[in-house]
Scaffold this motif. Sequence first.
Motif, PDB file in Angstrom:
ATOM      1  N   ILE A   1       0.838  -1.199   0.000  1.00 45.72           N
ATOM      2  CA  ILE A   1       0.000   0.000   0.000  1.00 45.72           C
ATOM      3  C   ILE A   1       0.876   1.254   0.000  1.00 45.72           C
ATOM      4  O   ILE A   1       0.628   2.213  -0.733  1.00 45.72           O
ATOM      5  CB  ILE A   1      -0.949   0.000   1.210  1.00 45.72           C
ATOM      6  CG1 ILE A   1      -2.055  -1.052   1.028  1.00 45.72           C
ATOM      7  CG2 ILE A   1      -1.575   1.385   1.416  1.00 45.72           C
ATOM      8  CD1 ILE A   1      -2.969  -1.204   2.220  1.00 45.72           C
ATOM      9  N   ALA A   2       1.935   1.237   0.797  1.00 51.20           N
ATOM     10  CA  ALA A   2       2.842   2.391   0.860  1.00 51.20           C
ATOM     11  C   ALA A   2       3.540   2.607  -0.475  1.00 51.20           C
ATOM     12  O   ALA A   2       3.658   3.747  -0.952  1.00 51.20           O
ATOM     13  CB  ALA A   2       3.868   2.175   1.970  1.00 51.20           C
ATOM     14  N   LEU A   3       3.999   1.539  -1.105  1.00 50.78           N
ATOM     15  CA  LEU A   3       4.693   1.656  -2.385  1.00 50.78           C
ATOM     16  C   LEU A   3       3.743   2.104  -3.495  1.00 50.78           C
ATOM     17  O   LEU A   3       4.119   2.897  -4.363  1.00 50.78           O
ATOM     18  CB  LEU A   3       5.356   0.327  -2.741  1.00 50.78           C
ATOM     19  CG  LEU A   3       6.573  -0.033  -1.890  1.00 50.78           C
ATOM     20  CD1 LEU A   3       6.945  -1.501  -2.071  1.00 50.78           C
ATOM     21  CD2 LEU A   3       7.767   0.858  -2.242  1.00 50.78           C
ATOM     22  N   HIS A   4       2.528   1.590  -3.467  1.00 49.03           N
ATOM     23  CA  HIS A   4       1.514   1.982  -4.446  1.00 49.03           C
ATOM     24  C   HIS A   4       1.220   3.484  -4.297  1.00 49.03           C
ATOM     25  O   HIS A   4       1.198   4.232  -5.285  1.00 49.03           O
ATOM     26  CB  HIS A   4       0.249   1.156  -4.213  1.00 49.03           C
ATOM     27  CG  HIS A   4      -0.799   1.338  -5.253  1.00 49.03           C
ATOM     28  ND1 HIS A   4      -2.049   0.762  -5.140  1.00 49.03           N
ATOM     29  CD2 HIS A   4      -0.832   2.049  -6.416  1.00 49.03           C
ATOM     30  CE1 HIS A   4      -2.782   1.094  -6.191  1.00 49.03           C
ATOM     31  NE2 HIS A   4      -2.064   1.876  -6.980  1.00 49.03           N
ATOM     32  N   ARG A   5       0.990   3.920  -3.074  1.00 46.17           N
ATOM     33  CA  ARG A   5       0.726   5.336  -2.815  1.00 46.17           C
ATOM     34  C   ARG A   5       1.893   6.204  -3.293  1.00 46.17           C
ATOM     35  O   ARG A   5       1.701   7.245  -3.934  1.00 46.17           O
ATOM     36  CB  ARG A   5       0.490   5.551  -1.315  1.00 46.17           C
ATOM     37  CG  ARG A   5       0.407   7.017  -0.908  1.00 46.17           C
ATOM     38  CD  ARG A   5       0.265   7.163   0.610  1.00 46.17           C
ATOM     39  NE  ARG A   5       1.267   6.428   1.350  1.00 46.17           N
ATOM     40  CZ  ARG A   5       2.536   6.821   1.481  1.00 46.17           C
ATOM     41  NH1 ARG A   5       2.955   7.929   0.883  1.00 46.17           N
ATOM     42  NH2 ARG A   5       3.389   6.107   2.198  1.00 46.17           N
ATOM     43  N   HIS A   6       3.104   5.767  -3.010  1.00 44.83           N
ATOM     44  CA  HIS A   6       4.294   6.537  -3.388  1.00 44.83           C
ATOM     45  C   HIS A   6       4.420   6.633  -4.909  1.00 44.83           C
ATOM     46  O   HIS A   6       4.754   7.704  -5.436  1.00 44.83           O
ATOM     47  CB  HIS A   6       5.535   5.861  -2.796  1.00 44.83           C
ATOM     48  CG  HIS A   6       6.813   6.580  -3.091  1.00 44.83           C
ATOM     49  ND1 HIS A   6       7.179   7.745  -2.461  1.00 44.83           N
ATOM     50  CD2 HIS A   6       7.814   6.293  -3.971  1.00 44.83           C
ATOM     51  CE1 HIS A   6       8.348   8.154  -2.927  1.00 44.83           C
ATOM     52  NE2 HIS A   6       8.754   7.295  -3.840  1.00 44.83           N
ATOM     53  N   PHE A   7       4.138   5.545  -5.612  1.00 44.14           N
ATOM     54  CA  PHE A   7       4.243   5.570  -7.070  1.00 44.14           C
ATOM     55  C   PHE A   7       3.184   6.486  -7.672  1.00 44.14           C
ATOM     56  O   PHE A   7       3.471   7.249  -8.605  1.00 44.14           O
ATOM     57  CB  PHE A   7       4.117   4.153  -7.643  1.00 44.14           C
ATOM     58  CG  PHE A   7       4.468   4.075  -9.104  1.00 44.14           C
ATOM     59  CD1 PHE A   7       5.786   4.016  -9.518  1.00 44.14           C
ATOM     60  CD2 PHE A   7       3.475   4.077 -10.074  1.00 44.14           C
ATOM     61  CE1 PHE A   7       6.119   3.953 -10.870  1.00 44.14           C
ATOM     62  CE2 PHE A   7       3.788   4.013 -11.431  1.00 44.14           C
ATOM     63  CZ  PHE A   7       5.116   3.956 -11.822  1.00 44.14           C
ATOM     64  N   LEU A   8       1.971   6.436  -7.137  1.00 47.68           N
ATOM     65  CA  LEU A   8       0.912   7.315  -7.638  1.00 47.68           C
ATOM     66  C   LEU A   8       1.269   8.786  -7.398  1.00 47.68           C
ATOM     67  O   LEU A   8       1.008   9.643  -8.252  1.00 47.68           O
ATOM     68  CB  LEU A   8      -0.420   6.981  -6.966  1.00 47.68           C
ATOM     69  CG  LEU A   8      -1.045   5.633  -7.333  1.00 47.68           C
ATOM     70  CD1 LEU A   8      -2.344   5.426  -6.558  1.00 47.68           C
ATOM     71  CD2 LEU A   8      -1.300   5.519  -8.829  1.00 47.68           C
ATOM     72  N   ALA A   9       1.883   9.064  -6.260  1.00 50.61           N
ATOM     73  CA  ALA A   9       2.316  10.429  -5.983  1.00 50.61           C
ATOM     74  C   ALA A   9       3.389  10.859  -6.981  1.00 50.61           C
ATOM     75  O   ALA A   9       3.405  12.004  -7.443  1.00 50.61           O
ATOM     76  CB  ALA A   9       2.846  10.542  -4.553  1.00 50.61           C
ATOM     77  N   GLY A  10       4.281   9.930  -7.329  1.00 45.19           N
ATOM     78  CA  GLY A  10       5.305  10.230  -8.321  1.00 45.19           C
ATOM     79  C   GLY A  10       4.709  10.526  -9.689  1.00 45.19           C
ATOM     80  O   GLY A  10       5.179  11.417 -10.402  1.00 45.19           O
ATOM     81  N   LEU A  11       3.668   9.796 -10.060  1.00 46.85           N
ATOM     82  CA  LEU A  11       2.982  10.076 -11.322  1.00 46.85           C
ATOM     83  C   LEU A  11       2.363  11.475 -11.290  1.00 46.85           C
ATOM     84  O   LEU A  11       2.462  12.230 -12.262  1.00 46.85           O
ATOM     85  CB  LEU A  11       1.886   9.033 -11.574  1.00 46.85           C
ATOM     86  CG  LEU A  11       2.333   7.596 -11.848  1.00 46.85           C
ATOM     87  CD1 LEU A  11       1.110   6.691 -11.969  1.00 46.85           C
ATOM     88  CD2 LEU A  11       3.186   7.513 -13.116  1.00 46.85           C
ATOM     89  N   GLU A  12       1.719  11.805 -10.188  1.00 44.61           N
ATOM     90  CA  GLU A  12       1.083  13.113 -10.048  1.00 44.61           C
ATOM     91  C   GLU A  12       2.106  14.238 -10.166  1.00 44.61           C
ATOM     92  O   GLU A  12       1.839  15.290 -10.759  1.00 44.61           O
ATOM     93  CB  GLU A  12       0.374  13.188  -8.681  1.00 44.61           C
ATOM     94  CG  GLU A  12      -0.321  14.510  -8.412  1.00 44.61           C
ATOM     95  CD  GLU A  12      -1.582  14.709  -9.239  1.00 44.61           C
ATOM     96  OE1 GLU A  12      -1.925  15.878  -9.488  1.00 44.61           O
ATOM     97  OE2 GLU A  12      -2.200  13.705  -9.626  1.00 44.61           O
TER      98      GLU A  12
END
Length: 217
Positions: A99-110
């Motif tokens: 969940i943490a890695l998924h959230r971090h990757f989505l933030a990177g996309l944003e």
Amino acid sequence: MSGEKAGTGASAHVPVGLRERKKQLTYQAVSDAAIAMFLERGFDKVSVAEVAAAADISKPTLFRYFPTKEDLALHRFADHEDEAARVVAGRAPEETPLIALHRHFLAGLEERDPVTGLCDAPEVLAFHRLLYGTPALVARLYAYQGRSEAALAHALGGDGVAERLAAGQIIAVLRILAEANWRRIDAGESAGQVYAGAVRAADLAFAQLRAGLEQGR
């Protein structure tokens, strides 16, 4: 630094910090000079001796900073080697590693972080073309990813087979997602056009990771 002592012990560490900052500046300056030459003429057409001359250092000194020519181009990845591990180690108590890695990757996309592949800045596109268009750099990148896997496995709980397998799958997914995003942008799409599809792909990838890793427990 938490390990410094009060009094003379603390002041003795100051020169070390200054030297370290100077060393990091040298790393960056030499790498930037090399990348500029690689982008202008091509990786294979620039010699290490030419890079050393451009950076005003000797060739032996250059090799003390960068063991291989490929490392000159990939230095900017060095700060990201343990990024996944840092995300896992610093996650909130209620978050699982995925969940943490998924959230971090989505933030990177944003944020259009170049590491996610979703960045259409001209200088980033030029660097990615250099990277993915040079077999020697692609091969060397796998060594960096190997260290990322080792750091992530440790953050996941150890160096056992289960942790190493999980880390290998996660790092592979992050690499595939980033490369897919870059391929679309390199083909002519803007980061804005790719964004929605990149988010969907990330959601799918992490759902598959969760299903696979939970099934393997």
